[in-house]
Design an enzyme around this catalytic site. Sequence first.
Site, short mmCIF file in Angstrom:
data_model
loop_
_atom_site.label_atom_id
_atom_site.label_comp_id
_atom_site.label_asym_id
_atom_site.label_seq_id
_atom_site.Cartn_x
_atom_site.Cartn_y
_atom_site.Cartn_z
N GLU A 92 0.83 -1.21 0.00
CA GLU A 92 0.00 0.00 0.00
C GLU A 92 0.86 1.27 0.00
O GLU A 92 0.54 2.23 -0.68
CB GLU A 92 -0.95 0.01 1.20
CG GLU A 92 -2.09 -0.96 1.08
CD GLU A 92 -3.11 -0.61 0.01
OE1 GLU A 92 -3.18 0.56 -0.44
OE2 GLU A 92 -3.84 -1.52 -0.41
N GLY A 115 -18.50 -1.66 17.93
CA GLY A 115 -19.92 -1.74 18.20
C GLY A 115 -20.71 -2.36 17.07
O GLY A 115 -21.79 -2.91 17.29
N GLU A 140 -7.08 0.93 -9.85
CA GLU A 140 -7.66 1.70 -10.96
C GLU A 140 -8.76 2.65 -10.51
O GLU A 140 -9.05 3.64 -11.18
CB GLU A 140 -8.17 0.78 -12.05
CG GLU A 140 -9.31 -0.12 -11.61
CD GLU A 140 -9.75 -1.11 -12.68
OE1 GLU A 140 -10.94 -1.45 -12.69
OE2 GLU A 140 -8.90 -1.53 -13.49
#
Length: 181
Positions: A92, A115, A140
């Site tokens: 990433e 939660g 993309e």
Amino acid sequence: MHKFEEKTTKTESIFQGKVISLQVDDVLLPDGNEAKRELIKHPGAVCVIAITDEKKIILVEQYRKALERPLVEVPAGKLEAGEEPSYCAERELEEETGYRPGSITHIQSFYTSPGFADELVHVFLAEGLKKVEGGLVADEDEFVELMEVTLSEAEQLAKDERIFDAKTLWALQYIRSNGLA
């Protein structure tokens, strides 16, 4: 069994998407009553605190459809099936910023919204960054703008609510607390 445990008696799958799935669970509460729980299932994600040798923080600005506005964030992304979080963090970082880390260290993992969702974010520190020419290409459907800022500039972005997500605010606290930038 934990004293507050809710026993699932039925699960109904409502939606199965590319990133998340939604289910409704019928549960038996500790006091014997019944309730429904709407749950989002997520494969998990990573975020990367990336600091240059010049003590600049690597951030990306991108449009967030759920909020109908752009946000400035630390590089981050979803884990692919079977992918190791450290590999995902490196991938990433390169896809979104064009940087490869010399070293990557796991710092912390936390749930974003327990939660109603099981998303677990793994936070990594990337150091010894090297700019890569012709590196990995962003997804993309992902459009990001690279930013390299000082800690004080990042804190001003937070005051201006351009940085407005929990993982990035957490990252800024970590950077300040550890004197990284």
